[in-house]
Design an enzyme around this catalytic site. Structure first.
Site, short mmCIF file in Angstrom:
data_model
loop_
_atom_site.label_atom_id
_atom_site.label_comp_id
_atom_site.label_asym_id
_atom_site.label_seq_id
_atom_site.Cartn_x
_atom_site.Cartn_y
_atom_site.Cartn_z
N GLU A 14 71.94 30.24 77.46
CA GLU A 14 70.36 29.68 78.20
C GLU A 14 69.96 30.92 79.02
O GLU A 14 70.25 31.79 79.39
CB GLU A 14 71.04 28.72 79.72
CG GLU A 14 72.43 27.76 79.29
CD GLU A 14 72.28 26.61 80.99
OE1 GLU A 14 71.63 26.05 81.13
OE2 GLU A 14 73.05 27.30 81.79
N ARG A 63 71.31 7.39 99.36
CA ARG A 63 71.19 7.38 100.11
C ARG A 63 69.99 6.92 101.21
O ARG A 63 69.89 5.80 102.11
CB ARG A 63 71.90 8.68 101.24
CG ARG A 63 70.96 8.66 102.97
CD ARG A 63 71.91 9.73 103.36
NE ARG A 63 71.29 11.04 102.48
CZ ARG A 63 71.69 12.56 101.92
NH1 ARG A 63 72.32 12.46 103.81
NH2 ARG A 63 70.87 13.60 101.53
N LYS A 68 77.10 15.59 72.23
CA LYS A 68 76.01 16.02 71.58
C LYS A 68 76.84 16.22 70.11
O LYS A 68 77.64 16.43 69.50
CB LYS A 68 76.73 18.05 71.77
CG LYS A 68 75.32 18.33 72.81
CD LYS A 68 75.20 19.51 73.50
CE LYS A 68 74.58 20.66 75.26
NZ LYS A 68 73.20 19.56 75.07
N ASP A 111 82.18 15.06 79.80
CA ASP A 111 81.67 16.67 80.05
C ASP A 111 80.45 16.51 78.38
O ASP A 111 81.02 15.86 77.91
CB ASP A 111 82.96 17.40 78.68
CG ASP A 111 82.28 18.50 78.50
OD1 ASP A 111 81.53 18.94 78.27
OD2 ASP A 111 82.64 19.85 79.38
N HIS A 112 79.34 16.59 79.38
CA HIS A 112 78.73 16.10 78.08
C HIS A 112 78.30 17.35 76.75
O HIS A 112 77.29 16.44 75.97
CB HIS A 112 76.79 16.21 79.04
CG HIS A 112 75.88 17.53 79.46
ND1 HIS A 112 76.55 18.29 80.71
CD2 HIS A 112 75.39 18.01 78.45
CE1 HIS A 112 75.96 19.03 79.93
NE2 HIS A 112 75.26 18.81 79.23
N LYS A 163 72.82 32.25 82.10
CA LYS A 163 72.03 32.11 82.38
C LYS A 163 70.92 33.64 82.68
O LYS A 163 71.09 34.45 82.64
CB LYS A 163 71.81 31.17 83.72
CG LYS A 163 72.73 29.88 83.41
CD LYS A 163 72.27 29.19 84.85
CE LYS A 163 72.82 27.73 84.80
NZ LYS A 163 72.68 27.04 84.24
N HIS A 190 82.98 22.74 79.24
CA HIS A 190 81.54 23.47 77.57
C HIS A 190 82.78 24.28 77.26
O HIS A 190 82.87 23.43 76.10
CB HIS A 190 80.32 23.19 78.59
CG HIS A 190 79.80 22.08 79.28
ND1 HIS A 190 79.78 21.74 79.57
CD2 HIS A 190 78.39 22.89 80.38
CE1 HIS A 190 79.26 20.32 80.26
NE2 HIS A 190 78.37 21.36 80.78
P1 NDP Z 1 71.04 15.58 93.82
O1 NDP Z 1 71.67 16.89 94.62
O2 NDP Z 1 70.07 16.23 93.11
O3 NDP Z 1 71.29 14.48 94.03
C1 NDP Z 1 72.56 14.06 94.73
C2 NDP Z 1 72.36 12.70 95.12
O4 NDP Z 1 73.66 12.38 95.93
C3 NDP Z 1 70.49 11.85 95.71
O5 NDP Z 1 70.70 10.23 94.97
C4 NDP Z 1 71.16 11.47 97.36
O6 NDP Z 1 70.71 10.42 97.69
C5 NDP Z 1 72.93 10.84 96.67
N1 NDP Z 1 73.17 11.41 98.50
C6 NDP Z 1 73.47 12.72 99.07
N2 NDP Z 1 74.01 12.47 99.93
C7 NDP Z 1 74.58 10.92 100.16
C8 NDP Z 1 75.62 9.87 100.77
N3 NDP Z 1 75.64 10.68 102.29
N4 NDP Z 1 75.30 8.37 100.73
C9 NDP Z 1 75.04 8.50 99.12
N5 NDP Z 1 73.71 8.94 98.80
C10 NDP Z 1 74.26 10.69 99.18
O7 NDP Z 1 72.58 15.89 92.46
P2 NDP Z 1 72.88 16.16 91.02
O8 NDP Z 1 71.62 14.61 89.94
O9 NDP Z 1 71.66 17.86 90.68
O10 NDP Z 1 73.81 16.47 90.94
C11 NDP Z 1 74.60 14.96 91.05
C12 NDP Z 1 76.25 15.56 90.14
O11 NDP Z 1 76.16 15.77 89.03
C13 NDP Z 1 76.83 16.16 91.09
O12 NDP Z 1 78.32 16.88 90.85
C14 NDP Z 1 76.89 17.81 89.88
O13 NDP Z 1 77.53 18.80 89.90
C15 NDP Z 1 76.48 16.71 88.44
N6 NDP Z 1 76.20 17.46 87.23
C16 NDP Z 1 74.69 17.50 87.54
C17 NDP Z 1 73.97 18.10 86.49
C18 NDP Z 1 72.18 18.63 86.89
O14 NDP Z 1 71.61 18.99 85.68
N7 NDP Z 1 71.91 18.15 87.36
C19 NDP Z 1 74.10 19.16 85.57
C20 NDP Z 1 75.90 18.67 85.11
C21 NDP Z 1 76.73 17.91 85.88
P3 NDP Z 1 69.07 10.35 98.90
O15 NDP Z 1 68.77 11.01 97.82
O16 NDP Z 1 69.21 9.80 98.54
O17 NDP Z 1 70.01 11.83 99.77
C1 BG6 Z 2 75.80 21.55 83.19
C2 BG6 Z 2 75.30 23.10 83.88
O1 BG6 Z 2 76.48 20.94 82.85
O2 BG6 Z 2 75.66 22.56 81.84
C3 BG6 Z 2 74.70 23.58 83.91
O3 BG6 Z 2 75.98 22.35 85.61
C4 BG6 Z 2 73.69 23.80 82.28
O4 BG6 Z 2 74.44 24.54 84.87
C5 BG6 Z 2 73.88 22.63 81.86
O5 BG6 Z 2 72.34 24.56 82.66
C6 BG6 Z 2 73.43 22.88 80.39
O6 BG6 Z 2 73.64 21.82 79.40
P1 BG6 Z 2 73.10 21.64 78.42
O7 BG6 Z 2 73.37 20.16 77.58
O8 BG6 Z 2 71.13 21.89 78.61
O9 BG6 Z 2 73.23 23.14 77.43
#
Ligand code: NDP
Ligand code: BG6
Length: 490
Positions: free
Chosen positions: A216, A51, A182, A177-178, A339, A240
């Protein structure tokens, strides 16, 4: 040992959520790793979309920091080549603005693989897919990857799948599903299906029970907002842990073709014994961490981290699960995840049955049943616990030793992060390690009643001190069956 990888065909990888936590910690570092080994072809582009307004240069600076922060050894020349492929586009999905800029970036490249990666809140999956359709950005060579969680229950997962399915065909949809990426998880398939040794024993006649632990030490960190709406059952077990269970329990697939493997996993999910209210009460434990010590330092409790004291979200789950088929009749699968536990440890333990009869005198010592331990992290590897004769003279004494195959030592090779493999598989169009729609929905079908019964029980999750193995009820869950959790650290 050097890494080998064929160069990819040209592609455009469009990462929505390009400024997010996942992109910073996982996606950009994973993509960078494919650069020094020459896997990214000259004509491969990465287009980050988020965004906030950023120039290409500003985003490259952000990507530079992400790689330098999360990659152990960075080759400056490879990093320059990598950054040169990256461009940035600002799209506000909520406001539905900025799509024209993305159209322009992609114009004229309809004949190369176009991979959309949706690393954004699940609420945006539908709107992004619809907008991609409306702006004619979905070509025959397009595919889309969605991050978990897919929905919050069976109904919402179905709705998400319907929306995405109205724009992309199933063979274009990659549900990640990461854990499936692995290294050791794939080794589980090699172990089972590339050796004659295990498969004849892989059943109720020889196996007493199976344990799957994903522990974790971290708390919810910066993701408390998301986590509090999910909890450990949705965040970890629905995907997972059930995927790991499927790989242990499935019948041998015909081949490694995506649908052969996914058909077999689906049969396992359908054979999970549904949990009645009484079973939920007896066979599941929910916990929530309190203040304690983790990795040598004092840590806050979940409620303090969250800044609220009324949350009943679970940060720990243990469950005893039955699979109703011939292979696994009366072989419980004990699952456990949480966790802020005592150590970071993810492993699958296959506990074989006791000997039917011992020929040894009692003073030879206790004969422990064989155990196969498949460790996902840390120290990925496989260990088989066997009994041998204690070396040396004297009477016959027995002792348990591990046949140890710790991969890092055995092969002296860097283990790619799961995301490296999965992103490249997606670009190549190989869906074997991705979840099919019916698998996701079948997993929810089993999870939904547990969520529902928990909500009726109106019981708070059991507190546990950070740095322990969870609530004592989870120990009782397995010990009342005369078994015990396998932790080498215990
Ligand atoms: P974040 O909250 O860190 O990032 C969200 C992203 O979405 C940012 O790049 C943000 O952009 C963008 N965004 C928010 N609002 C808008 C909008 N209106 N239009 C366009 N872009 C927008 O999320 P995560 O990176 O943590 O997670 C992303 C996905 O991955 C989620 O579905 C989460 O459940 C999944 N996930 C995350 C994990 C993790 O470890 N983080 C692990 C497993 C799954 P901007 O910064 O410009 O606002
Ligand atoms: C993500 C969960 O899918 O897997 C997190 O949303 C979790 O809560 C993570 O910490 C664990 O992944 P890994 O690869 O570090 O075991």
């Amino acid at each position: 040992m050097t890494e080998r990888s064929a160069q990819s065909d040209p592609f455009d990888l469009v990462v929505f959520g390009g400024t997010g936590d996942l992109a910073h910690r996982k996606l950009l570092p994973a993509l960078y790793h494919r650069e020094p080994i020459g896997q990214l072809g000259e004509d491969a582009r990465i287009i980050a979309v988020s965004r906030r307004p950023l120039s290409d240069e500003e985003y490259r600076e952000w990507a530079h920091n992400a790689v330098c922060e999360h990659v152990a050894e960075v080759d400056p020349k490879a990093l320059d080549r990598f950054l040169a492929r990256i461009q940035y586009v600002s799209v506000d999905v909520a406001q539905n603005t900025g799509w024209e800029a993305l159209e322009q970036k992609l114009a004229g490249r309809e004949d190369v693989t176009r991979a959309f990666y949706l690393s954004v809140s699940p609420d945006f999956f539908g709107p992004i897919c619809s907008a991609l359709g409306e702006h004619n950005l979905v070509t025959d060579r397009s595919r889309v990857t969605i991050e978990k969680p897919i929905g919050k229950n069976g109904k919402s997962a179905h709705e998400v799948n319907e929306t995405i399915g109205s724009v992309f065909k199933e063979h274009q949809i990659f549900r990640i599903d990461h854990y499936l990426g692995k290294e050791t998880v794939q080794n589980l398939m090699a172990l089972r299906f590339a050796n004659v040794l295990f498969e004849p024993l892989w059943n109720a006649a020889h196996i007493d029970h199976v344990q799957i632990t994903v522990a974790e030490t971290l708390g919810v960190e910066s993701r408390a907002g998301y986590y509090d709406t999910a909890g450990a059952l949705r965040d970890m077990v629905q995907n997972h842990l059930l995927q790991l269970l499927c790989l242990v329990a499935m019948e041998p697939p015909e081949s490694m073709a995506p649908d052969s493997v996914r058909d077999e996993k689906l049969k396992v999910l359908k054979a999970l014994r549904p949990m009645s209210a009484e079973m939920v009460e007896r066979n599941t434990v929910r916990g929530q961490y309190r203040a304690g010590a983790s990795s040598g330092g004092a840590v806050k409790g979940y409620l303090d981290e969250l800044g609220r004291n009324d949350s009943t979200t679970e940060t720990f789950v243990a469950a005893k699960v039955d699979i109703e088929n011939w292979r696994w009749a009366n072989v419980p699968f004990y699952l456990r995840t949480g966790k802020r536990l005592a150590s970071r440890l993810s492993e699958i333990t296959i506990q074989f049955k006791d000997l039917p009869h011992s020929i040894f005198l009692p003073d030879a010592g206790r004969i422990a049943a064989n155990k196969l331990v498949i460790r996902l992290q840390p120290d990925e590897g496989v260990k088989m616990q066997v009994m041998i004769k204690d070396p040396g003279p004297g009477s016959m004494r027995l002792r348990e030793v591990p046949l140890d195959m710790t991969f890092a030592e055995a092969f002296n090779v860097r283990h790619p992060d799961a995301y490296e493999r999965l992103i490249m598989d997606m670009i190549r169009g190989n869906q074997t390690l991705f979840m099919r729609r019916d698998e996701v929905e079948a997993a929810w079908f089993w999870i939904d009643p547990i969520l529902e019964h928990w909500s009726h029980l109106k019981e708070a999750p059991k507190p546990y001190t950070s740095g322990t193995w969870g609530p004592s009820a989870s120990i009782a869950l397995i010990e009342r069956d005369g078994r015990t959790w396998h932790d080498e650290t215990h």
